[in-house]
Design a protein around this motif. Structure first.
Motif, mmCIF file in Angstrom:
data_model
loop_
_atom_site.group_PDB
_atom_site.id
_atom_site.type_symbol
_atom_site.label_atom_id
_atom_site.label_comp_id
_atom_site.label_asym_id
_atom_site.label_seq_id
_atom_site.Cartn_x
_atom_site.Cartn_y
_atom_site.Cartn_z
ATOM 1 N N LEU A 168 0.857 -0.928 0.002
ATOM 2 C CA LEU A 168 0.286 -0.198 -0.009
ATOM 3 C C LEU A 168 1.046 1.391 0.275
ATOM 4 O O LEU A 168 0.992 1.908 -0.548
ATOM 5 C CB LEU A 168 -0.646 0.088 1.660
ATOM 6 C CG LEU A 168 -1.815 1.397 1.037
ATOM 7 C CD1 LEU A 168 -2.580 1.260 0.369
ATOM 8 C CD2 LEU A 168 -3.079 1.235 3.237
ATOM 9 N N ALA A 169 1.983 1.132 0.652
ATOM 10 C CA ALA A 169 2.841 2.412 1.059
ATOM 11 C C ALA A 169 3.460 2.368 -0.346
ATOM 12 O O ALA A 169 3.536 3.394 -0.786
ATOM 13 C CB ALA A 169 4.051 1.800 2.069
ATOM 14 N N ALA A 170 3.647 1.677 -1.123
ATOM 15 C CA ALA A 170 4.574 1.298 -2.562
ATOM 16 C C ALA A 170 3.040 2.498 -3.270
ATOM 17 O O ALA A 170 3.860 3.090 -4.122
ATOM 18 C CB ALA A 170 4.549 0.560 -2.869
ATOM 19 N N LEU A 171 1.870 1.660 -3.520
ATOM 20 C CA LEU A 171 1.109 2.429 -4.491
ATOM 21 C C LEU A 171 1.444 4.070 -4.315
ATOM 22 O O LEU A 171 0.905 5.193 -4.798
ATOM 23 C CB LEU A 171 0.046 1.533 -4.687
ATOM 24 C CG LEU A 171 -0.822 0.828 -5.232
ATOM 25 C CD1 LEU A 171 0.974 -0.160 -5.698
ATOM 26 C CD2 LEU A 171 -1.936 0.321 -6.070
ATOM 27 N N ARG A 172 0.742 4.350 -3.015
ATOM 28 C CA ARG A 172 0.894 5.750 -2.513
ATOM 29 C C ARG A 172 2.391 6.364 -2.881
ATOM 30 O O ARG A 172 1.825 8.030 -3.573
ATOM 31 C CB ARG A 172 1.418 6.323 -0.793
ATOM 32 C CG ARG A 172 -0.144 5.800 -0.247
ATOM 33 C CD ARG A 172 0.046 6.065 1.488
ATOM 34 N NE ARG A 172 -1.565 5.790 1.867
ATOM 35 C CZ ARG A 172 -1.237 4.424 2.840
ATOM 36 N NH1 ARG A 172 0.292 4.459 3.186
ATOM 37 N NH2 ARG A 172 -2.270 4.115 3.780
ATOM 38 N N ARG A 173 3.417 6.026 -2.940
ATOM 39 C CA ARG A 173 4.137 6.799 -3.695
ATOM 40 C C ARG A 173 4.040 7.040 -4.927
ATOM 41 O O ARG A 173 4.772 7.898 -5.422
ATOM 42 C CB ARG A 173 5.781 6.775 -3.407
ATOM 43 C CG ARG A 173 6.124 5.801 -2.272
ATOM 44 C CD ARG A 173 7.559 5.476 -1.421
ATOM 45 N NE ARG A 173 8.353 6.092 -2.949
ATOM 46 C CZ ARG A 173 9.924 5.973 -2.682
ATOM 47 N NH1 ARG A 173 10.331 4.625 -2.479
ATOM 48 N NH2 ARG A 173 10.592 5.890 -4.143
ATOM 49 N N MET A 174 3.820 5.590 -5.869
ATOM 50 C CA MET A 174 3.690 5.695 -6.928
ATOM 51 C C MET A 174 2.558 7.055 -7.741
ATOM 52 O O MET A 174 3.162 7.200 -8.373
ATOM 53 C CB MET A 174 3.077 4.410 -7.485
ATOM 54 C CG MET A 174 4.821 3.506 -7.000
ATOM 55 S SD MET A 174 3.567 1.954 -8.052
ATOM 56 C CE MET A 174 4.457 1.812 -9.568
ATOM 57 N N ILE A 175 1.610 6.885 -6.640
ATOM 58 C CA ILE A 175 0.360 8.220 -7.235
ATOM 59 C C ILE A 175 1.092 9.388 -6.401
ATOM 60 O O ILE A 175 0.663 10.222 -7.442
ATOM 61 C CB ILE A 175 -0.573 7.617 -6.088
ATOM 62 C CG1 ILE A 175 -1.575 6.310 -6.542
ATOM 63 C CG2 ILE A 175 -1.701 8.427 -5.927
ATOM 64 C CD1 ILE A 175 -2.459 5.781 -5.423
ATOM 65 N N GLU A 176 2.049 9.462 -5.735
ATOM 66 C CA GLU A 176 2.531 11.112 -5.443
ATOM 67 C C GLU A 176 2.939 11.254 -6.554
ATOM 68 O O GLU A 176 3.448 12.557 -7.079
ATOM 69 C CB GLU A 176 2.885 11.146 -4.078
ATOM 70 C CG GLU A 176 2.160 10.537 -3.144
ATOM 71 C CD GLU A 176 2.625 10.169 -1.800
ATOM 72 O OE1 GLU A 176 3.687 10.019 -1.260
ATOM 73 O OE2 GLU A 176 1.900 9.829 -0.906
ATOM 74 N N VAL A 177 4.415 10.605 -7.061
ATOM 75 C CA VAL A 177 5.356 10.625 -7.949
ATOM 76 C C VAL A 177 3.993 10.739 -9.682
ATOM 77 O O VAL A 177 4.996 11.683 -10.480
ATOM 78 C CB VAL A 177 6.304 9.885 -8.177
ATOM 79 C CG1 VAL A 177 7.502 10.593 -9.168
ATOM 80 C CG2 VAL A 177 7.855 9.894 -6.840
ATOM 81 N N SER A 178 3.573 10.175 -9.493
ATOM 82 C CA SER A 178 2.598 10.703 -10.909
ATOM 83 C C SER A 178 2.172 11.834 -11.027
ATOM 84 O O SER A 178 2.247 12.940 -11.967
ATOM 85 C CB SER A 178 2.242 9.496 -10.605
ATOM 86 O OG SER A 178 2.464 7.848 -11.024
#
Length: 357
Positions: free
Chosen positions: A93-103
């Motif tokens: 879940l933290a990984a997807l948060r990071r991917m969304i934030e950078v995107s």
């Protein structure tokens, strides 16, 4: 509102190591107007914002749109993506948060995702995660909804839509229910035109069901063949399979949408089976109607008649190995047909770019 014609990065010729900026430049050189990167990690494997922004600057300079993807959102499928989990220090879940934030920080607001996987090495219904026996499909859908609810606040905070693909294991009925349950302000649908056939859905009825939620696409056509297992789908360039493109695009003409051509790189052209003679397969589709199933049978019969008349590629024609030249030709032929359909239907679309490759 206008259509753009773009390309999916994962099937843009044979895969090889390349920076995202070169993929964008290659797309522009082929007269395309955008790139749908299957993962934001293609812009930066380490989620470095500066690196992602550099790729976006290249796209902006060339006037191309960029859309991208993050990981799968079915907790029963995510163990098959250990690299994504590692980005969150073991916390998916933290990984997807990071991917969304950078995107979002890079300016990408339409993000791809999907619900499960397909095992190409298998030939029975268990190739689809829908038919796993360790966990039911209903349990997978419920877990997916719970996970998406956890992601929803992150998506809202960053003004991003996560667009779930009409992937080969899920129906448009189920996708629409997920979007409505979690919220269309954060969820949308990536309409893969050839995948809806894998759930034995009439493509025209399918797009009508999900049209309000479609925010991205994967476009390709399909050849259908009667086989001992039921019906087999083989991918074909846009305009050379069973789909009625003017009808298919009409419900989507009221928005600014990129038609992202998903090409071929597999020797078998992503061949998949509909096991319509299998009682367990039939029982696993509670939303399937006779009308839609009969339409898929009609499309298969119609394609067989075209093959018999020499008007369409036959089974043997579609089983030769795919090389780089054919992979790119698939995209070029698809783009030409889409431009012709859009022009004939009077749908506004971005003008052709100069093709230099």
């Amino acid at each position: 509102m206008t259509f753009r014609i773009g390309v999916d990065s994962s099937k843009f010729g044979l895969p090889h190591s390349r920076p995202a900026s070169s993929v964008v430049e290659r797309a522009a050189a082929r007269g395309l107007q955008g790139v749908y990167f299957r993962s934001i990690l293609e812009l930066s494997p380490t989620l470095d914002l500066g690196e992602a922004r550099e790729a976006m600057r290249t796209a902006d300079d060339l006037g191309l749109r960029v859309e991208a993807g993050v990981g799968k959102v079915n907790p029963y499928a995510t163990p098959e993506a250990p690299a994504i989990r590692a980005l969150g220090g073991g916390d998916y879940l933290a990984a997807l948060r990071r991917m969304i934030e950078v995107s979002a920080a890079a300016g990408i607001r339409e993000l791809w995702s999907a619900t499960a996987n397909y095992q190409f090495r298998l030939t029975n219904r268990h190739a689809y995660d829908r038919f796993r026996t360790d966990v039911t499909w209903d349990e997978q859908l419920a877990a997916t909804e719970r996970f998406l609810r956890k992601l929803a606040p992150v998506l809202r905070d960053h003004g991003v839509h996560l667009n779930l693909e009409t992937h080969e294991e899920i129906t448009t009925f189920e996708l629409a229910r997920l979007v409505e349950a979690v919220g269309p302000d954060v969820l949308g649908i990536t309409f893969d035109t050839a995948n809806v056939l894998m759930r034995c859905e009439d493509p025209n009825a399918a797009v009508d069901r999900i049209a309000p939620y479609v925010r991205a696409t994967h476009v390709r056509d399909a050849a259908l063949f009667f086989r001992p297992t039921g019906i087999t789908r083989v991918l074909a360039p846009v305009g050379e399979g069973v789909l009625d493109w003017e009808r298919l695009l009409a419900p989507l003409a009221d928005r600014d949408l990129m038609l992202s051509i998903e090409g071929i790189v597999d020797p078998e052209r992503a061949e998949m089976d509909l096991q319509i003679h299998d009682p367990a397969w039939l029982a696993g589709h509670p939303d399937l109607t006779l009308a839609e199933a009969f339409e898929v049978v009609r499309l298969t019969t119609s394609y067989a008649e075209r093959v018999a008349r020499g008007e369409a590629a036959g089974w043997a024609d579609l089983h030769s190995p795919v090389g780089e030249a054919e992979s790119l030709d698939f995209i070029d032929r698809s783009a030409r047909h889409l431009r012709d359909v859009l022009a004939a239907a009077g749908h506004p679309h971005h003008p052709d770019r100069s093709v230099t490759a």
